[in-house]
Design an enzyme around this catalytic site. Structure first.
Site, PDB file in Angstrom:
ATOM      1  N   GLU A   1      10.765  14.875  15.427  1.00  0.00           N
ATOM      2  CA  GLU A   1      11.260  14.465  14.477  1.00  0.00           C
ATOM      3  C   GLU A   1       9.832  16.248  13.529  1.00  0.00           C
ATOM      4  OE1 GLU A   1       9.480  11.225  12.057  1.00  0.00           O
ATOM      5  OE2 GLU A   1      11.443  11.385  11.089  1.00  0.00           O
TER       6      GLU A   1
ATOM      7  N   GLU B   1      10.649   0.601  10.006  1.00  0.00           N
ATOM      8  CA  GLU B   1      10.875   1.772   9.366  1.00  0.00           C
ATOM      9  C   GLU B   1      10.973   2.533   9.780  1.00  0.00           C
ATOM     10  OE1 GLU B   1      13.442   3.636   8.503  1.00  0.00           O
ATOM     11  OE2 GLU B   1      12.995   4.161   6.872  1.00  0.00           O
TER      12      GLU B   1
ATOM     13  N   LYS C   1       0.815  -1.354   0.417  1.00  0.00           N
ATOM     14  CA  LYS C   1       0.115   0.102  -0.119  1.00  0.00           C
ATOM     15  C   LYS C   1       0.901   1.215   0.247  1.00  0.00           C
ATOM     16  CE  LYS C   1      -1.843   2.550   3.333  1.00  0.00           C
ATOM     17  NZ  LYS C   1      -1.996   3.630   2.444  1.00  0.00           N
TER      18      LYS C   1
ATOM     19  N   CYS D   1      13.770  10.561   6.738  1.00  0.00           N
ATOM     20  CA  CYS D   1      14.052   9.942   8.190  1.00  0.00           C
ATOM     21  C   CYS D   1      15.280   9.948   8.834  1.00  0.00           C
ATOM     22  CB  CYS D   1      12.995   8.904   8.246  1.00  0.00           C
ATOM     23  SG  CYS D   1      13.675   7.729   6.657  1.00  0.00           S
TER      24      CYS D   1
END
Lengths: 309, 504
Positions: B413, B282, B208, B316
């Site tokens: 983040e 991840e 997906k 990331c």
């Protein structure tokens, strides 16, 4: 498990006797079984205990029933010790694991007696102690080899030197196999510490004596304080704390209870702990020792550097 | 303490002492150099790719995919519900049992090689679509995303008949059906990271893509059909969070591979507790990029810029926390500001563009929210002076000084072009600061002293460390996080393991 062998005298089969001494007979000096945290042997801060009897209903020992606070203190000790332990050379760690094996070997008789007192047959007690020593030697040998087997130099397309090496996951909380008096904790501790992790391990509640005696072996084997911390108590009480503590990097569960496994895996998600579930019933088999058990508690680090002027 | 924005005029650094000369950014004007879109074919709407066919979603619902640089609609994308997910998983299961799981490794390899080759043939088309759909500069999609995606298939293809060599002393088997959920920052590249090792190891796949960037994954579906892969080996279903949740919770999945935020990663880890599903996660990061006084400063500045502004900071492993040794802080920060002034923000399809469009309106809002937080916390903000387009989602390269370990823009983040700068004095201090965060995905170190490199790289608790470089990727190089940045590795030999069961 095996029943107590009746060939042994009652005196031999018990760790200590708490009865009155009859005339001419020496009164035993009883050992107090305590916890092992940060290289010391404290009692549980909670002051609680549970009674461990042999199969005849006679008292073997009052065992510390560790609390959440004991666990947290053990984690503090494990965290404090982790960097120093991981920084020791592979050769040094290997020698320390080998030293543990030597110390255990030299106390074989004591461990065999202790296992017998907790319901082992003489033959199975001997087999378990022998294998425990051998398993420590096995993992001692991996200390400077698993890195070579599981690392890589990666042929990247760009002009860089690039390599990947295993590094310890960090602090590991372990619920050891409930059915075993000795090989369970050895099988769980050895692959964790040989890889530079530090551990807090909960001993079998049914057969806890040799775990604490094993702490004495660790204590005399140049294992730095805090590298291995051993608690006794109830799995049902401590399991959530083992799995949800935010300063634990991996939680190892040895057992088969589906509800407990689900609980461990759920709580581990709070800080993305690595939950490792070992469901084998027989820890005496060859399959329970292999380098993949070391790698279960390793992270792969990849480093890049340009190749140039 | 001065709050807020540095006045831009205060620091118009002149590169030439001659009076009246222009700053670097002003003096170099580039004529537009847009990449042509002529060769790109986009359908009006895209269906789900299940069992080798494009099928309409059972709900009949479609959602718009827009170009974040123009806010114009590109296409309509099918929304898969639980029923469609089930259909896709069944197709994958049948393909696993019937064909792919039994196929000789060398045959699997040839199929995967085919995918790599067709991707190379169609690279230009894929690059343009990637930039249109996701907003990244064409230079990056053309030179990084697409070539690396093809290379990933080429690399893992070769593993398909060599699996036994990956597990010394043991035997390895495939797992079955892998459910894979990927993010919007590297759409096609992440699809390749997920699909290639899964197929090589003998698994089948339901993938997906992220809802804002489905197009190149659907182009990949076309390529997979062109490569004549047996139906059901790869299924691609589109949709948002609900579709992903249906995939994660499907009982007939053997493995979940997820790339995305740490928050969602934790939800997934919890959701599959008590099942036999294996997983790789991840997740997020907040990398420390550390520059010492003995670094090659100009080279380091270039690396720091690339570390945070590459792909609009939607990375990331972005070097979003900069640690500068105190003695060179003034120089480094001045040079960073100078370099920021030369960055070109604008049309992703223009070959001169350094920083393209923010991927979505939501993400732009999130960045703006963090900027406010940073300013309110007392951080001193500097933004490049560059013009930005009036339409579309764009944001200026930004840095903050006067922040501390506890600032939210330092510990959380942001996933945007925002750099938080702190200073340090000793190696020990900076290692302590760098590691004092729940994340552990990546890190950077800049120094010309070799022994210092090894001291720092060995002590940073992170999965990928770049020394005197940053943001480099390769199919042979394992990638993945420590701590809350994830579980497992992708890439290289180590990236194969999570798609295998190991029997001793």
């Amino acid at each position: 498990m095996d029943q107590i062998e009746k060939t042994k005298t009652e005196e031999q089969s018990k760790v200590h006797s708490n009865g009155q001494s009859s005339k001419g007979k020496r009164l035993d000096v009883m050992k107090t079984y305590k916890l092992f945290i940060d290289g010391k042997f404290p009692r549980t801060e909670s002051g609680r205990y549970y009674v461990l009897n042999n199969s005849e209903g006679e008292l073997l020992a009052n065992i510390c029933q560790s609390s959440r606070k004991d666990f947290r203190e053990a984690i503090v000790a494990a965290r404090k010790a982790q960097h120093g332990w991981a920084s020791k050379s592979a050769y040094n760690k290997g020698q320390i694991l080998y030293r543990i094996a030597e110390m255990l070997e030299s106390r074989r008789a004591q461990f065999i007696d202790e296992l017998i007192s907790q319901g082992y047959s003489s033959a199975s007690a001997q087999a378990e102690v022998n294998l425990s020593v051998d398993r420590l030697v096995y993992y001692a040998g991996w200390s400077d080899k698993y890195q070579q087997v599981f690392s890589s130099v990666n042929p990247v397309e760009s002009s860089h030197f690039n390599f990947s090496v295993p590094e310890p996951t960090g602090v590991v909380a372990i619920l050891s196999p409930e059915e075993y008096g000795l090989i369970g904790i050895i099988s769980a501790i050895a692959p964790a510490i040989v890889g530079g992790n530090t551990v807090v391990i909960l001993a079998s509640a049914e057969k806890p004596l040799s775990s604490i005696t094993f702490a004495e072996v660790l204590h005399s084997s140049d294992v730095p304080a805090g590298v291995v911390n051993i608690l006794t108590g109830y799995r049902s009480e401590l399991l959530p704390h083992f799995a949800n503590h935010m300063d634990v990097n991996a939680v190892v569960y040895c057992g088969n209870n589906a509800a407990e496994i689900t609980s461990i895996q759920e709580l581990a998600s709070l800080n993305v702990k690595r939950p490792l579930i070992y469901t084998e019933n027989n820890w005496m088999k060859e399959e329970s020792q292999n380098p993949y058990r070391i790698m279960d508690l390793q992270e792969i680090k990849t480093t890049w550097h340009p190749i140039g002027q | 303490m001065k709050k807020g924005v540095t006045k831009k005029d205060d620091r118009k650094i002149k590169f030439d002492s001659v009076k009246g000369s222009k700053s670097l950014g002003e003096s170099w004007e580039y004529a537009p150099a847009p990449e042509s879109k002529d060769h790109v074919r986009l359908e009006k709407k895209y269906d789900l790719f299940i069992d080798g066919k494009f099928v309409s979603p059972s709900s009949g619902k479609y959602f718009d995919s827009i170009n974040p640089a123009t806010e114009g609609k590109l296409s309509e994308i099918a929304e898969a519900n639980a029923k469609d997910v089930d259909k896709a998983v069944q197709a994958a299961r049948n393909a696993y049992n019937g064909v792919w799981g039994k196929m000789a490794g060398k045959e699997r390899a040839k199929y995967i090689y085919r995918i790599a080759r067709i991707m190379q043939e169609r690279a230009r088309e894929l690059a343009v679509i990637e930039s249109m759909d996701g907003g990244k500069p064409i230079r990056e999609s053309r030179d990084i995303d697409i070539p690396l995606a093809a290379a990933r298939f080429f690399y893992y293809a070769g593993w398909a008949d060599k699996i036994d060599y990956a597990v010394p002393g043991a035997k390895a088997n495939s797992l079955g059906v892998a459910g894979q959920i990927i993010p919007w920052n590297f759409p096609l590249l992440m699809a390749a990271w997920k699909i290639a090792p899964a197929l090589a190891a003998g698994n089948t796949v339901v993938l997906k893509p992220a809802e804002t960037t489905s197009l190149t994954a659907l182009k990949l579906a076309e390529i997979i059909r062109e490569a004549d892969l047996p139906p059901g080996v790869v299924n691609i279903i589109t949709g948002a969070g609900a579709t992903g949740a249906a995939l994660v919770n499907h009982p007939d999945i053997n493995k979940i591979a997820f790339t995305g935020s740490t928050d969602v990663g934790k939800i997934i880890q919890k959701a599959i507790a008590g099942t036999k599903k294996k997983y790789t996660l991840e997740l997020g990061g907040k990398a420390a990029n550390i520059i010492f006084e003995d670094a090659a400063i100009d080279q380091a500045v270039e690396g720091i810029i690339n570390g945070i502004f590459f792909n609009q900071g939607h990375v990331c492993c972005a070097g979003s926390r900069l640690f500068v040794q105190e003695s060179v802080a003034k120089t480094v920060i001045r040079k960073l500001k100078d370099r920021m002034e030369t960055l070109i923000v604008g049309d992703p399809l223009d070959k001169n563009t350094d920083i393209g469009a923010i991927n979505s309106k939501d993400q732009l809002e999130k960045i703006k929210k963090y900027i406010k937080i940073g300013v309110n916390e007392g951080g001193e903000m500097y933004q490049a002076n560059c013009p930005i387009p009036s339409k579309g989602f764009f944001y200026r390269p930004t840095l903050f000084t006067n922040v501390s370990q506890s600032s939210r823009i330092v510990s959380e983040e942001i996933f945007g072009p925002v750099l938080a700068i702190q200073t340090f004095r000793t190696v020990e201090e900076v290692i302590e600061k760098a590691n004092n965060i729940p994340y552990g995905l990546s890190g950077g170190v800049w120094t010309d002293k070799g022994s210092k490199i090894f001291k720092v790289t060995s002590q940073l608790r992170a999965g990928v460390i770049w020394a005197n470089t940053y943001n480099k990727f390769d199919p042979t190089s394992p990638f993945g996080g420590y701590k809350e940045s994830g579980v497992g590795r992708e890439g290289g030999l180590h990236g194969l393991m999570p798609y295998l069961t190991i029997q001793n």
